[in-house]
Design a protein around this motif. Sequence first.
Motif, PDB file in Angstrom:
ATOM      1  N   GLY A  75       0.935  -1.463   0.029  1.00 38.47           N
ATOM      2  CA  GLY A  75      -0.030   0.172   0.041  1.00 38.47           C
ATOM      3  C   GLY A  75       0.732   1.382   0.083  1.00 38.47           C
ATOM      4  O   GLY A  75       0.442   2.185  -0.677  1.00 38.47           O
ATOM      5  N   ASP A  76       1.893   1.247   0.821  1.00 40.22           N
ATOM      6  CA  ASP A  76       2.602   2.533   0.793  1.00 40.22           C
ATOM      7  C   ASP A  76       3.365   2.769  -0.574  1.00 40.22           C
ATOM      8  O   ASP A  76       3.548   3.549  -1.047  1.00 40.22           O
ATOM      9  N   GLY A  79       1.226   3.931  -2.977  1.00 44.58           N
ATOM     10  CA  GLY A  79       0.888   5.270  -2.578  1.00 44.58           C
ATOM     11  C   GLY A  79       1.984   6.352  -3.083  1.00 44.58           C
ATOM     12  O   GLY A  79       1.843   7.388  -3.617  1.00 44.58           O
ATOM     13  N   LEU A  83       0.057   7.157  -6.496  1.00 47.09           N
ATOM     14  CA  LEU A  83      -1.178   7.637  -6.035  1.00 47.09           C
ATOM     15  C   LEU A  83      -0.897   9.022  -5.239  1.00 47.09           C
ATOM     16  O   LEU A  83      -1.886   9.812  -4.807  1.00 47.09           O
ATOM     17  N   ALA A  85       0.237   9.527  -2.522  1.00 47.85           N
ATOM     18  CA  ALA A  85      -0.185   9.532  -1.071  1.00 47.85           C
ATOM     19  C   ALA A  85       1.123   9.160  -0.178  1.00 47.85           C
ATOM     20  O   ALA A  85       1.723   8.115  -0.367  1.00 47.85           O
ATOM     21  N   GLN A  89      -1.297   5.337   4.551  1.00 55.22           N
ATOM     22  CA  GLN A  89      -2.798   5.893   4.280  1.00 55.22           C
ATOM     23  C   GLN A  89      -3.541   4.593   3.250  1.00 55.22           C
ATOM     24  O   GLN A  89      -4.653   4.900   2.766  1.00 55.22           O
ATOM     25  N   THR A  90      -2.593   3.834   2.499  1.00 54.94           N
ATOM     26  CA  THR A  90      -3.083   3.077   1.664  1.00 54.94           C
ATOM     27  C   THR A  90      -2.894   1.594   1.893  1.00 54.94           C
ATOM     28  O   THR A  90      -1.878   1.241   2.450  1.00 54.94           O
ATOM     29  N   PHE A 238      -7.384  -1.900  -3.549  1.00 59.06           N
ATOM     30  CA  PHE A 238      -6.584  -1.064  -2.353  1.00 59.06           C
ATOM     31  C   PHE A 238      -7.690  -0.197  -2.072  1.00 59.06           C
ATOM     32  O   PHE A 238      -8.382   0.504  -2.694  1.00 59.06           O
ATOM     33  N   VAL A 239      -7.454   0.229  -1.010  1.00 55.89           N
ATOM     34  CA  VAL A 239      -8.208   1.536  -0.257  1.00 55.89           C
ATOM     35  C   VAL A 239      -7.172   2.552   0.174  1.00 55.89           C
ATOM     36  O   VAL A 239      -6.267   2.112   0.989  1.00 55.89           O
ATOM     37  N   TYR A 240      -7.619   3.799  -0.004  1.00 55.02           N
ATOM     38  CA  TYR A 240      -6.781   4.913   0.899  1.00 55.02           C
ATOM     39  C   TYR A 240      -7.735   5.689   1.631  1.00 55.02           C
ATOM     40  O   TYR A 240      -8.943   5.722   1.341  1.00 55.02           O
ATOM     41  N   ILE A 275      -4.731   3.005   9.057  1.00 53.83           N
ATOM     42  CA  ILE A 275      -5.341   2.402   7.896  1.00 53.83           C
ATOM     43  C   ILE A 275      -5.563   1.046   8.099  1.00 53.83           C
ATOM     44  O   ILE A 275      -6.419   0.303   7.300  1.00 53.83           O
TER      45      ILE A 275
END
Length: 404
Positions: A75-76, A79, A83, A85, A89-90, A238-240, A275
């Motif tokens: 996720g990072d 991001g 993204l 981000a 946060q992801t 994925f979700v942010y 998150i």
Amino acid sequence: MRTDPTELDRGDPLAAYRDRFVGAETPLVYFDGNSLGRPLRVTGDRLKSFVEQEWGGRLIRGWDEGWLDLPARIGDDLGRICLGAGPGQTIVGDSTTVLLYKAMRTAVAARPGRTEIVVDRDNFPTDRYVAQGVADECGLSVRWIDVDTTAGVTAELLRAAVGEQTALVVLSHVAYRSAYLADVPALTRIAHDAGALVLWDLCHSAGSVPVHLDDWDVDLAVGCTYKYLNGGPGSPAFVYARKRLHDRLAQPIQGWMGHRDPFLMGPSYAPAPGIRRMLSGTPPIVGMLALQDMLALLEEAGIEAVRAKSVGLTDYAVEIAGELLVERGVTLASPRESARRGGHVALEHPLMREVTAALWERDVIPDYRDPHGLRIGLSPLSTSFAEVRRGLETVRDMLDALTG
């Protein structure tokens, strides 16, 4: 003057990346990278190594040796690379539909007393279905925005739809049908000015169009990883969620992996900080493996360079459609201006359903979307300009054969 695709490919700084994808060397024309991206060649070795060494060799120890951290770590990376981000946060996990549900439920819970979810009628079906389901479940109503299906939600349309009862606005960055590229900062400000949260669907932009979630002040975003992120069929979404919301993320599927201490196995649920509380069940580790290879490739190429190639490909597709197809009654159902268009091009003709079926038999693979739409999805790193020309020439030939 006719543009020579050979010259375009020769001058393409990203052309060499095409060789890294399985099947790119074949004559098949692939116009559906915005539905399922080609696999990378290195992914086969990664999967084999995982089965033999991590899964087969380390077995259950793999969880303590890195698997538990993989959703947040990838996720990072997402991001940072795609993204815009910051870290923490992801997170990756679940399907797009499940994460849309979680994000919508947590958003409306964070706006108590408000009674409406705003969605446009041409948003992707899953977004609309989940929004309607959440509204029914929570005693809310859906306010629908009617849009031009060759475009998307404008500032004027959204401003007219939101108000003091709006809890959540659900929008797509790139419209799935037309490829209309929404003005995320402007639309997000309009939602915020009304006191609402906004959830952005990034399925048709992540990995193809640069995204700047932090700079755009986005609240929540969800996207899939099997399109331009080449994670493979069914790879997790994925979700942010912006850091300021983390303490209010009351997602509705309270599984053990989203618990503060997953291995406590206690009698009651206590959400994890940050998150990670958006997780529910055991992470789909195998489904994340291919995604890591594509993220490494995107970081090497650079998302801005990928977007420049995407614009070049779609501009060329529009040019060739004008040269070969307009006189046969085909119309452009996407924005002509590249700054307002994502990574695919929609072409309409009453016979496009039949054309699509005929193309598949000849190893030209687009997809079809009502009404009468042929969708040309051009994955930047695996698609050549010559492929675009060859595919659209076949579209012309199929139209000619069907119209006699």
